[in-house]
Design an enzyme around this catalytic site. Structure first.
Site, mmCIF file in Angstrom:
data_model
loop_
_atom_site.group_PDB
_atom_site.id
_atom_site.type_symbol
_atom_site.label_atom_id
_atom_site.label_comp_id
_atom_site.label_asym_id
_atom_site.label_seq_id
_atom_site.Cartn_x
_atom_site.Cartn_y
_atom_site.Cartn_z
ATOM 1 N N ASN A 11 0.848 -1.194 0.000
ATOM 2 C CA ASN A 11 0.000 0.000 0.000
ATOM 3 C C ASN A 11 0.884 1.244 0.000
ATOM 4 O OD1 ASN A 11 -1.503 2.295 0.994
ATOM 5 N ND2 ASN A 11 -3.148 0.871 1.544
ATOM 6 N N ASP A 13 -0.131 4.473 -0.006
ATOM 7 C CA ASP A 13 -0.827 5.690 0.434
ATOM 8 C C ASP A 13 0.105 6.727 1.042
ATOM 9 O OD1 ASP A 13 -3.811 4.057 1.811
ATOM 10 O OD2 ASP A 13 -3.198 4.481 -0.244
ATOM 11 N N HIS A 14 1.012 6.257 1.900
ATOM 12 C CA HIS A 14 1.730 7.243 2.722
ATOM 13 C C HIS A 14 2.959 7.825 2.067
ATOM 14 C CE1 HIS A 14 -1.321 6.954 5.633
ATOM 15 N NE2 HIS A 14 -1.227 5.657 5.621
ATOM 16 N N ARG A 22 3.999 19.029 1.235
ATOM 17 C CA ARG A 22 4.539 20.250 0.621
ATOM 18 C C ARG A 22 3.754 20.690 -0.611
ATOM 19 N NH1 ARG A 22 9.917 21.691 1.894
ATOM 20 N NH2 ARG A 22 9.926 21.825 4.181
ATOM 21 N N HIS A 47 -5.534 3.661 -1.544
ATOM 22 C CA HIS A 47 -6.829 4.001 -0.951
ATOM 23 C C HIS A 47 -7.189 5.424 -1.361
ATOM 24 C CE1 HIS A 47 -9.306 4.129 3.069
ATOM 25 N NE2 HIS A 47 -10.033 4.398 2.006
ATOM 26 N N ARG A 49 -9.254 8.021 -0.680
ATOM 27 C CA ARG A 49 -10.195 8.433 0.349
ATOM 28 C C ARG A 49 -11.056 9.588 -0.151
ATOM 29 N NH1 ARG A 49 -10.042 7.721 5.838
ATOM 30 N NH2 ARG A 49 -8.714 6.042 6.632
ATOM 31 N N ARG A 53 -6.840 12.805 1.374
ATOM 32 C CA ARG A 53 -5.744 13.246 2.256
ATOM 33 C C ARG A 53 -4.395 12.726 1.794
ATOM 34 N NH1 ARG A 53 -7.311 10.011 7.739
ATOM 35 N NH2 ARG A 53 -9.340 10.950 7.262
ATOM 36 N N HIS A 54 -4.381 11.587 1.049
ATOM 37 C CA HIS A 54 -3.100 11.121 0.527
ATOM 38 C C HIS A 54 -3.223 10.816 -0.975
ATOM 39 C CE1 HIS A 54 -5.013 7.339 1.657
ATOM 40 N NE2 HIS A 54 -4.689 7.455 2.928
ATOM 41 N N GLU A 74 -8.680 0.661 -3.030
ATOM 42 C CA GLU A 74 -9.482 0.704 -1.799
ATOM 43 C C GLU A 74 -10.392 1.924 -1.852
ATOM 44 O OE1 GLU A 74 -6.704 0.571 1.422
ATOM 45 O OE2 GLU A 74 -6.877 -1.589 1.580
ATOM 46 N N THR A 104 -6.879 6.909 10.847
ATOM 47 C CA THR A 104 -6.688 5.811 9.899
ATOM 48 C C THR A 104 -7.912 4.902 9.998
ATOM 49 O OG1 THR A 104 -5.200 4.014 9.204
ATOM 50 C CG2 THR A 104 -5.467 4.363 11.571
ATOM 51 N N THR A 105 -7.970 3.917 9.122
ATOM 52 C CA THR A 105 -9.120 3.011 9.152
ATOM 53 C C THR A 105 -9.237 2.388 10.536
ATOM 54 O OG1 THR A 105 -8.823 2.546 6.819
ATOM 55 C CG2 THR A 105 -10.106 0.944 8.075
ATOM 56 N N GLU A 155 -11.043 -9.102 3.250
ATOM 57 C CA GLU A 155 -9.762 -8.758 3.876
ATOM 58 C C GLU A 155 -10.046 -8.519 5.342
ATOM 59 O OE1 GLU A 155 -7.124 -5.986 1.959
ATOM 60 O OE2 GLU A 155 -6.336 -5.292 3.887
ATOM 61 N N HIS A 198 -3.686 -4.201 7.704
ATOM 62 C CA HIS A 198 -3.737 -2.996 8.551
ATOM 63 C C HIS A 198 -2.847 -3.139 9.779
ATOM 64 C CE1 HIS A 198 -5.380 1.011 9.278
ATOM 65 N NE2 HIS A 198 -5.061 0.738 10.512
ATOM 66 N N GLY A 199 -1.824 -2.312 9.824
ATOM 67 C CA GLY A 199 -0.943 -2.262 10.989
ATOM 68 C C GLY A 199 0.084 -3.376 11.069
ATOM 69 N N GLY A 220 1.283 -1.374 4.280
ATOM 70 C CA GLY A 220 1.716 -0.091 3.728
ATOM 71 C C GLY A 220 2.466 0.802 4.684
ATOM 72 N N HIS A 221 1.737 1.300 5.688
ATOM 73 C CA HIS A 221 2.327 2.353 6.538
ATOM 74 C C HIS A 221 3.702 1.956 7.069
ATOM 75 C CE1 HIS A 221 2.850 4.729 10.260
ATOM 76 N NE2 HIS A 221 2.326 5.697 9.522
HETATM 77 C C1 LIG Z 1 -8.058 -0.091 4.663
HETATM 78 C C2 LIG Z 1 -6.696 -0.027 5.227
HETATM 79 O O1 LIG Z 1 -6.389 -0.597 6.241
HETATM 80 C C3 LIG Z 1 -5.665 0.824 4.596
HETATM 81 O O2 LIG Z 1 -5.993 1.316 3.347
HETATM 82 C C4 LIG Z 1 -5.486 1.980 5.489
HETATM 83 O O3 LIG Z 1 -6.740 2.646 5.487
HETATM 84 C C5 LIG Z 1 -4.373 2.848 4.982
HETATM 85 O O4 LIG Z 1 -4.874 4.121 4.741
HETATM 86 P P1 LIG Z 1 -5.049 5.153 5.957
HETATM 87 O O5 LIG Z 1 -3.735 5.170 6.701
HETATM 88 O O6 LIG Z 1 -5.438 6.431 5.305
HETATM 89 O O7 LIG Z 1 -6.170 4.586 6.796
HETATM 90 N N1 LIG Z 2 -5.822 -2.784 3.808
HETATM 91 C C1 LIG Z 2 -4.598 -2.641 4.557
HETATM 92 C C2 LIG Z 2 -3.632 -1.823 3.797
HETATM 93 O O1 LIG Z 2 -3.792 -1.608 2.605
HETATM 94 C C3 LIG Z 2 -2.424 -1.313 4.468
HETATM 95 O O2 LIG Z 2 -2.691 -0.934 5.795
HETATM 96 P P1 LIG Z 2 -1.427 -0.338 6.598
HETATM 97 O O3 LIG Z 2 -0.319 -1.347 6.499
HETATM 98 O O4 LIG Z 2 -1.064 0.947 5.938
HETATM 99 O O5 LIG Z 2 -1.925 -0.170 8.015
#
Ligand SMILES: CC(=O)[C@@H](O)[C@H](O)COP(=O)(O)O
Ligand SMILES: NCC(=O)COP(=O)(O)O
Length: 252
Positions: A11, A13-14, A22, A47, A49, A53-54, A74, A104-105, A155, A198-199, A220-221
């Site tokens: 993922n 997103d971040h 910036r 994702h 959203r 936001r990202h 997503e 976050t979710t 998921e 997630h996490g 992802g994160h």
């Molecule tokens: C659904 C999910 O777990 C991830 O997509 C998570 O939402 C990452 O995006 P956010 O950090 O914006 O929630």
């Molecule tokens: N659906 C989970 C995802 O895409 C990644 O979640 P995270 O690792 O960013 O918490």
């Protein structure tokens, strides 16, 4: 019973979170997606959203046009997102809950809240050729509800497991891991393809990856955070190794 190779969806997103700090074009999330795929990612998750936001609409369009691996889009269950996703026709679409005020979710979809809207979204996305998944809590009754709605994939939300891990709550971790295991076993038994996310980190992924019914983890994160220190390929390599070690039964 552990089985088969576990796919890793990265993922990105971040990367967009850092870019948007910036307001310029750098770092480019699409460049991160290419790097992730070169490093062995089996797919890319992003994702879009409602509040952007990202990930932004143009990021999703470029990902759909450019990446050589499956794109997992997503999205919230809204007319706007269904319209965008059915126009872009990604490989997969994962329906997730969204609350504007959330950091976050925070949990899985409530499948009882708007079943007709869910069913309509699932059908529209499937008719557009997307593999539809529902981001849900790890409960056996939720697996039955997902199946009844016609989703081929779920998921499981591993956020509570990750929070308990961070808190060092061994009893809680064991209980939540068992909840995940039971839900994955039941979901697979009724014909659902089982994913989780997630996490997740290289520290906590082992007991989840050792649940043999999971065929894909979306992470992802943590990976983007690790990339700051050692690079994205290295972060993905370490995650891949942790997942494979768990699957080989050397840790669970
Ligand atoms: C659904 C999910 O777990 C991830 O997509 C998570 O939402 C990452 O995006 P956010 O950090 O914006 O929630
Ligand atoms: N659906 C989970 C995802 O895409 C990644 O979640 P995270 O690792 O960013 O918490």
């Amino acid at each position: 019973m552990a089985s088969g190779r576990l796919r890793l969806g990265v993922n990105i997103d971040h990367v967009a979170t850092v870019r948007n700090a910036r307001g310029g074009p750098h770092p480019d999330p699409v460049r991160a997606a290419h790097l992730a795929i070169e490093a062995g990612a089996d797919g890319i998750t992003a994702h879009l959203r409602e509040d952007r936001r990202h990930i932004r609409d143009t990021d999703m369009e470029r990902l759909r046009a450019e990446i050589a691996r499956p794109l997992n889009f997503e999205m919230a269950v809204t007319d706007e997102m269904v319209t965008i996703a059915t126009r872009l026709r990604p490989h997969a679409a994962c329906l997730v809950p969204e609350k504007r005020e959330e950091r976050t979710t925070e949990g899985g979809l409530d499948l009882d809240a708007r079943p007709d809207a869910l069913r309509d979204a699932i059908k529209a996305l499937a008719d557009a050729g997307c593999r539809v998944s529902l981001f849900v809590e790890p409960e056996e009754r939720v697996m039955d509800a997902a199946r009844a709605l016609g989703a081929p994939v779920v998921e499981l939300h591993t956020g509570r497991y990750a929070e308990l891990w961070l808190a060092g709550d061994d009893a809680g971790i064991a209980s939540e891991r068992e909840r995940l295991r039971r839900a994955a076993a039941h979901g697979a038994a009724i014909g659902l393809e089982m994913h989780a996310g997630h996490g997740l980190t290289t520290e906590n992924v082992g007991p989840v990856a050792a649940i043999g019914e999971f065929v894909e983890l979306n992470i992802g994160h943590y990976l983007i955070g690790e990339a700051i220190f050692g690079g994205l390929p290295e972060a993905i390599g370490a995650m891949r190794a942790a997942m494979d070690e768990a699957r080989s039964g050397q840790s669970a």
